[in-house]
Design a protein around this motif. Structure first.
Motif, short mmCIF file in Angstrom:
data_model
loop_
_atom_site.label_atom_id
_atom_site.label_comp_id
_atom_site.label_asym_id
_atom_site.label_seq_id
_atom_site.Cartn_x
_atom_site.Cartn_y
_atom_site.Cartn_z
N ARG A 196 0.84 -1.21 0.00
CA ARG A 196 0.00 0.00 0.00
C ARG A 196 0.87 1.26 0.00
O ARG A 196 0.55 2.25 -0.66
N LEU A 197 1.98 1.22 0.72
CA LEU A 197 2.88 2.37 0.74
C LEU A 197 3.49 2.59 -0.64
O LEU A 197 3.57 3.73 -1.11
N ALA A 198 3.92 1.53 -1.31
CA ALA A 198 4.53 1.66 -2.63
C ALA A 198 3.53 2.19 -3.66
O ALA A 198 3.86 3.06 -4.48
N VAL A 199 2.30 1.68 -3.63
CA VAL A 199 1.28 2.17 -4.55
C VAL A 199 1.00 3.65 -4.30
O VAL A 199 0.87 4.44 -5.24
N SER A 200 0.93 4.04 -3.04
CA SER A 200 0.65 5.45 -2.71
C SER A 200 1.77 6.36 -3.20
O SER A 200 1.52 7.49 -3.62
N ALA A 201 3.02 5.87 -3.16
CA ALA A 201 4.14 6.68 -3.63
C ALA A 201 4.01 6.97 -5.12
O ALA A 201 4.26 8.09 -5.59
N ILE A 202 3.59 5.96 -5.88
CA ILE A 202 3.41 6.16 -7.33
C ILE A 202 2.25 7.11 -7.59
O ILE A 202 2.37 8.05 -8.39
N LEU A 203 1.13 6.91 -6.92
CA LEU A 203 -0.05 7.75 -7.15
C LEU A 203 0.19 9.20 -6.74
O LEU A 203 -0.16 10.13 -7.47
N ALA A 204 0.81 9.40 -5.59
CA ALA A 204 1.11 10.76 -5.14
C ALA A 204 2.11 11.42 -6.08
O ALA A 204 2.02 12.61 -6.36
N GLY A 205 3.06 10.64 -6.57
CA GLY A 205 4.04 11.17 -7.51
C GLY A 205 3.42 11.54 -8.85
O GLY A 205 3.80 12.54 -9.46
N GLN A 206 2.46 10.73 -9.29
CA GLN A 206 1.74 11.06 -10.52
C GLN A 206 0.99 12.38 -10.37
O GLN A 206 0.98 13.21 -11.30
N GLU A 207 0.36 12.56 -9.24
CA GLU A 207 -0.37 13.80 -8.96
C GLU A 207 0.56 15.00 -8.98
O GLU A 207 0.18 16.11 -9.35
N HIS A 208 1.82 14.75 -8.62
CA HIS A 208 2.84 15.80 -8.58
C HIS A 208 3.44 16.04 -9.96
O HIS A 208 4.16 17.02 -10.17
N GLY A 209 3.20 15.12 -10.91
CA GLY A 209 3.74 15.29 -12.26
C GLY A 209 5.08 14.63 -12.49
O GLY A 209 5.72 14.86 -13.53
N PHE A 210 5.53 13.77 -11.56
CA PHE A 210 6.80 13.08 -11.75
C PHE A 210 6.64 11.97 -12.78
O PHE A 210 5.57 11.37 -12.91
N GLY A 211 7.69 11.66 -13.52
CA GLY A 211 7.63 10.69 -14.61
C GLY A 211 7.45 9.25 -14.15
O GLY A 211 7.80 8.88 -13.04
N GLU A 212 6.89 8.43 -15.07
CA GLU A 212 6.57 7.04 -14.76
C GLU A 212 7.81 6.23 -14.39
O GLU A 212 7.81 5.45 -13.45
N LYS A 213 8.92 6.41 -15.14
CA LYS A 213 10.13 5.65 -14.87
C LYS A 213 10.69 6.02 -13.50
O LYS A 213 11.12 5.16 -12.73
N LYS A 214 10.67 7.31 -13.17
CA LYS A 214 11.15 7.76 -11.87
C LYS A 214 10.33 7.11 -10.75
O LYS A 214 10.88 6.67 -9.73
N LEU A 215 9.03 7.07 -10.94
CA LEU A 215 8.15 6.56 -9.89
C LEU A 215 8.29 5.05 -9.71
O LEU A 215 8.15 4.54 -8.59
#
Length: 454
Positions: free
Chosen positions: A140-159
């Protein structure tokens, strides 16, 4: 009525730590890292599970709850823990039981003061806590990091790499904890002073941490009184504010004196004695956040014999989302029995230091827990973080999660299972990346019924 909370009376680990580590290592043959990292799609109706939770909440608050959930895929994820809890039941699992948060997303960590008034950084939400397999929290923590990062506009590879970093940080945290004694693990160094020491000198993150702790230091009951109350002909009262704050005439507000007396019986003896100097000035329903918005939450304004104030927060202790979504049972004293005790017990176990005002009580039909409102507490606004700060924050959450899991005697089995394998971080990142598609699908189905405001 009995209040059992976590039943730990029969827990006594007699197996040595080395043997537990070996048992965990042997589990790799039964559940490989590849299996742990493979997401198995689950056939279920997300709207049905969401509605079952909504049926437990205050009906008039549901429109605002759904509006908040619809703001982004990350807020939707935060507000629908029941969906992932359901899906995790159908995934490969090590079944190594520990006390878990149950909702360990990035937004559920924050700064707060210990009873000694020292700032610490740790988990701060335990509504979904219980005994379950450790990897549920990590995923759940890992999924949240990707979702929050997407909301921030960070790239898919980075996330994707970030999800690996979160898992690797958790793995390192487990390993480091196992090198400490049992008593040392019981007293983890989650204080902000130690956190700052781990940040390179002149790093801008230091200023950010100082900003959040300074913000938290200004939060106390007197500040809450200034912000949330006004003087009226009837005395000091909370200000009604649409769906957020509202005076109600329900069971809790009508019997608040009796319920606070019951709460005092569960609070620390010194706190109960100190509370005897306070009288009730006002009580109002007050709802915030996303996941708990719509449940029965209240603020209680207390005034001491010296004229100073204390504000307590009362929150309804609903059954975990897993229980609520999978059992169509009406809420009752029997259904909610001990939920407040469960949440408070979990907080005391998982947090390095806890609010001394923690307690709970049972109303006629529901369970509640109590804590001090806002006192030297603040969460990190993820939108204020740049990429390097976001990386550091996510990794710190992973390490803290490991430290918290190591409060359970079975934690050495996690250490044995993980070892120093590089396959584990990849497995978690692969699973999290695959689950993003499931969240996206569920979010679209939700918006089709509850579209965003135009």
């Amino acid at each position: 009525m009995a209040n059992r909370g976590f039943d730990i009376s029969n827990i006594k680990v007699t197996t040595s730590q080395a043997e537990l580590i070996e048992q965990g290592h042997a589990l790799r043959k039964k559940v490989s890292f590849e299996e742990l990292g493979t997401f198995t799609p689950v056939q279920r109706d997300p709207l049905l599970l969401i509605q079952r939770i909504a049926d437990m909440l205050v009906p008039e608050l549901l429109p605002e709850r759904f509006r908040r959930m619809g703001a982004s895929s990350f807020t939707f994820f935060r507000g629908t823990a029941e969906l992932m809890a359901h899906d995790l039941n159908h995934q490969a699992s090590t079944h190594i039981p520990v006390v878990i948060s149950g909702d360990a997303h990035l937004g559920n960590f924050g700064f707060f003061a210990s009873p000694e008034r020292q700032f610490v950084f740790d988990l701060n939400d335990f509504d979904e806590a219980g005994v379950n397999s450790w990897e549920r929290d990590v995923k759940r923590l890992a999924v949240s990091a990707i979702l929050a990062g997407q909301e921030h506009g960070f790239g898919e590879k980075k996330l994707h790499h970030l999800a690996r970093d979160v898992a690797a940080s958790y793995q390192a945290g487990i390993s480091a904890s196992m090198k400490r004694t049992t008593l040392d693990r019981f007293y983890p160094a989650n204080d902000v002073a130690s956190l700052l020491k781990s940040i390179p000198e002149n790093d801008p993150t230091t200023a950010l941490v100082n900003y959040f702790t300074e913000k938290a230091s200004k939060r106390n009951s007197e500040q809450v009184v200034k912000k949330f109350t006004q003087m009226t002909p009837d005395g000091l009262r909370f200000v009604d504010n649409a769906e957020i704050t509202k005076h109600t005439n329900d069971d809790v507000t009508k019997h608040i004196g009796d319920y606070l007396a019951a709460y005092r019986e569960t609070a620390r003896t010194d706190i109960a004695l100190m509370l005897s100097q306070y009288s009730i000035t006002d009580v109002a329903r007050h709802c915030v956040g996303v996941g708990s918005f719509g449940s029965r939450c209240y603020l209680v304004l207390l005034t001491s014999i010296d004229g100073s104030h204390l504000v307590l927060q009362i929150k309804e202790a609903l059954p975990t989302r897993k229980s609520g979504a999978e059992h169509q049972l009406p809420l009752s004293a029997t259904f909610e029995e001990n939920e407040g005790r469960r949440i408070i017990d979990a907080q005391k176990i998982l947090q390095s230091a806890s609010d001394p005002f923690l307690g709970y009580f049972q109303s006629k039909n529901r369970s509640f827990y109590v804590r001090q409102f806002r006192d030297m507490k603040t969460s990190v606004d993820l939108t204020t973080l740049d990429w390097s700060q976001f990386q550091l924050y996510a990794a710190a959450c992973g390490r803290l999660l490991a430290i918290d899991h190591c409060q359970t005697p079975t934690a050495p089995m996690i250490a044995g299972y993980l070892g120093d394998s590089k396959k584990f971080p990849k497995a978690i990142a692969d699973w999290a990346q695959a689950y993003i598609e499931q969240v996206t699908t569920d979010y679209a189905a939700f918006l089709a019924v509850h579209p965003k405001d135009i």
